[in-house]
Design a protein around this motif. Structure first.
Motif, short mmCIF file in Angstrom:
data_model
loop_
_atom_site.label_atom_id
_atom_site.label_comp_id
_atom_site.label_asym_id
_atom_site.label_seq_id
_atom_site.Cartn_x
_atom_site.Cartn_y
_atom_site.Cartn_z
N LYS A 129 0.81 -1.22 0.00
CA LYS A 129 0.00 0.00 0.00
C LYS A 129 0.85 1.27 0.00
CE LYS A 129 -3.79 -2.29 2.46
NZ LYS A 129 -4.64 -2.31 3.68
N LEU A 130 2.16 1.12 -0.15
CA LEU A 130 3.04 2.28 -0.07
C LEU A 130 3.39 2.82 -1.44
CD1 LEU A 130 5.56 1.03 2.66
CD2 LEU A 130 3.63 2.58 2.98
N ASP A 131 3.38 4.15 -1.57
CA ASP A 131 3.87 4.77 -2.80
C ASP A 131 5.39 4.89 -2.72
OD1 ASP A 131 4.32 6.85 -1.01
OD2 ASP A 131 2.77 8.16 -1.85
N GLU A 132 6.00 5.53 -3.71
CA GLU A 132 7.45 5.62 -3.75
C GLU A 132 8.02 6.31 -2.51
OE1 GLU A 132 11.08 7.30 -6.61
OE2 GLU A 132 8.98 7.62 -7.17
N ALA A 133 7.37 7.38 -2.10
CA ALA A 133 7.84 8.10 -0.91
C ALA A 133 7.72 7.22 0.33
CB ALA A 133 7.03 9.37 -0.71
N GLY A 134 6.68 6.41 0.41
CA GLY A 134 6.51 5.50 1.53
C GLY A 134 7.58 4.43 1.56
N HIS A 135 7.95 3.92 0.39
CA HIS A 135 9.04 2.94 0.31
C HIS A 135 10.34 3.54 0.84
CE1 HIS A 135 6.31 0.65 -2.22
NE2 HIS A 135 7.19 -0.35 -2.28
N ILE A 136 10.64 4.75 0.40
CA ILE A 136 11.88 5.40 0.84
C ILE A 136 11.86 5.64 2.34
CG2 ILE A 136 13.23 7.53 0.66
CD1 ILE A 136 12.30 7.66 -2.30
N ASN A 137 10.71 6.05 2.86
CA ASN A 137 10.61 6.34 4.29
C ASN A 137 10.80 5.09 5.14
OD1 ASN A 137 9.99 8.38 6.40
ND2 ASN A 137 8.28 7.00 6.82
N GLU A 138 10.27 3.95 4.68
CA GLU A 138 10.45 2.70 5.42
C GLU A 138 11.92 2.29 5.46
OE1 GLU A 138 7.75 0.37 7.00
OE2 GLU A 138 7.50 2.54 7.17
N LYS A 139 12.58 2.42 4.32
CA LYS A 139 14.01 2.07 4.27
C LYS A 139 14.82 3.03 5.13
CE LYS A 139 17.56 0.57 0.98
NZ LYS A 139 17.80 0.20 -0.44
N LYS A 140 14.49 4.30 5.08
CA LYS A 140 15.17 5.29 5.92
C LYS A 140 14.99 4.93 7.39
CE LYS A 140 14.88 10.13 7.32
NZ LYS A 140 14.16 11.42 7.14
N SER A 141 13.77 4.59 7.79
CA SER A 141 13.49 4.24 9.19
C SER A 141 14.30 3.02 9.63
CB SER A 141 11.99 3.96 9.38
OG SER A 141 11.23 5.12 9.11
N TYR A 142 14.42 2.05 8.73
CA TYR A 142 15.18 0.84 9.03
C TYR A 142 16.64 1.18 9.34
CZ TYR A 142 17.16 -3.85 8.03
OH TYR A 142 17.83 -5.06 8.08
N TYR A 143 17.24 2.00 8.48
CA TYR A 143 18.66 2.31 8.69
C TYR A 143 18.87 3.30 9.84
CZ TYR A 143 20.05 -0.75 5.05
OH TYR A 143 20.29 -1.91 4.34
N GLU A 144 17.88 4.08 10.15
CA GLU A 144 17.97 4.92 11.35
C GLU A 144 18.00 4.05 12.60
OE1 GLU A 144 14.69 7.61 10.95
OE2 GLU A 144 15.89 9.13 9.89
#
Length: 269
Positions: A129-144
């Motif tokens: 259910k994630l758009d491109e920005a959502g995908h990036i945000n999830e990956k960012k959260s993971y590496y944070e």
């Protein structure tokens, strides 16, 4: 020297065999060192074992420690058995985990991020259910979260640092290079190691954790590496060790490490 620092057993609820089975498999595989590192209990939870198929009961933690220490003595001279644990990293519960580990004679602790935004990193449905920005945000959260885990000072090793690709190979193509580099820079500065985890080859992504690209960046940032099969059955102990050693040398690594009494032992490649 051949070693494997990431193994599980029946206590976690999703692995086969007891601890001794993995030690015997390590001897058969030609290991000189094997680390036992089952999943940590959910120390923060009110229930003793809220997720029987994921992690051991809190009340079984002392039994786990005592069994590994007993087998360490039993197999001395045949194989060096190290006491480890794969610890979940939940920033909001870090104090509960830190308290639980006080006074335990660990040789090392692996810190692993297994959840992002309260959802398992292996849940492929999170992406639907994630758009491109959502995908990036999830990956960012993971590496944070991975970066934060390095800063805690609790962990010697960080586990499978791109495992979100396990059942969603497209994860690797989500643009977040600056966040990965930031995490790797912090890991290097904190003197924490990352593992080359060969269990990724058993998942949809079909390759080790982390990718060659991340390993190249890790070398750039001075991050040490170690080896873990993440075996959940004895037959996978030491799996692909020689291939990993060869690849690390091709990338430019000159050594890797394991841990004894929370101190790095450097092993030339």
């Amino acid at each position: 020297m051949k070693f494997d620092l990431h193994t599980h057993h029946v206590r976690c609820g999703h692995a086969d065999g007891n601890i001794e089975d993995y030690i015997l498999a390590g001897i058969e595989a030609g290991l000189q060192v094997i680390g036992i590192s089952d999943h940590s209990p959910y120390f923060y939870h009110a229930e003793d074992q809220p997720s029987p198929g994921i992690a051991m009961a809190r009340s079984d933690f002392a039994n786990y420690i005592n069994e590994v220490l007993r087998l360490k003595e039993k197999y001395a001279g045949k194989i060096e058995v190290l006491l480890g644990m794969e610890s979940d990293y939940f920033p909001e519960h870090i104090d509960a985990y830190r308290k639980a580990y006080e006074g335990v004679p660990f040789d090392y602790l692996i810190g692993s991020v297994h959840q992002v935004s309260g959802v398992s990193i292996f849940n492929r449905n999170r992406w639907k259910k994630l758009d491109e920005a959502g995908h990036i945000n999830e990956k960012k959260s993971y590496y944070e979260l991975i970066e934060q885990s390095a800063r805690t000072g609790m962990f010697d090793i960080l586990g499978h640092i791109d495992a979100m690709k396990g059942y969603y190979p497209a994860f690797s193509d989500i643009p977040a290079h600056e966040h990965i580099d930031k995490a790797l820079r912090t890991i290097g500065e904190c003197g924490v190691s990352i593992e080359i985890n060969t269990s990724g080859s058993t998942k949809d992504c079909g390759g080790w954790y982390p990718s060659d690209e991340i390993l190249e960046r890790a070398l750039h940032f001075g991050v040490n590496v170690t080896f873990g099969s993440d075996a959940h059955k004895p037959s996978r102990v030491g799996d692909e060790w020689e291939l990993v050693a060869k690849r690390l040398k091709e990338i430019g690594f000159s050594h890797w490490v394991f841990y004894r009494q929370r101190k790095q032992v450097v092993v030339p490649l």
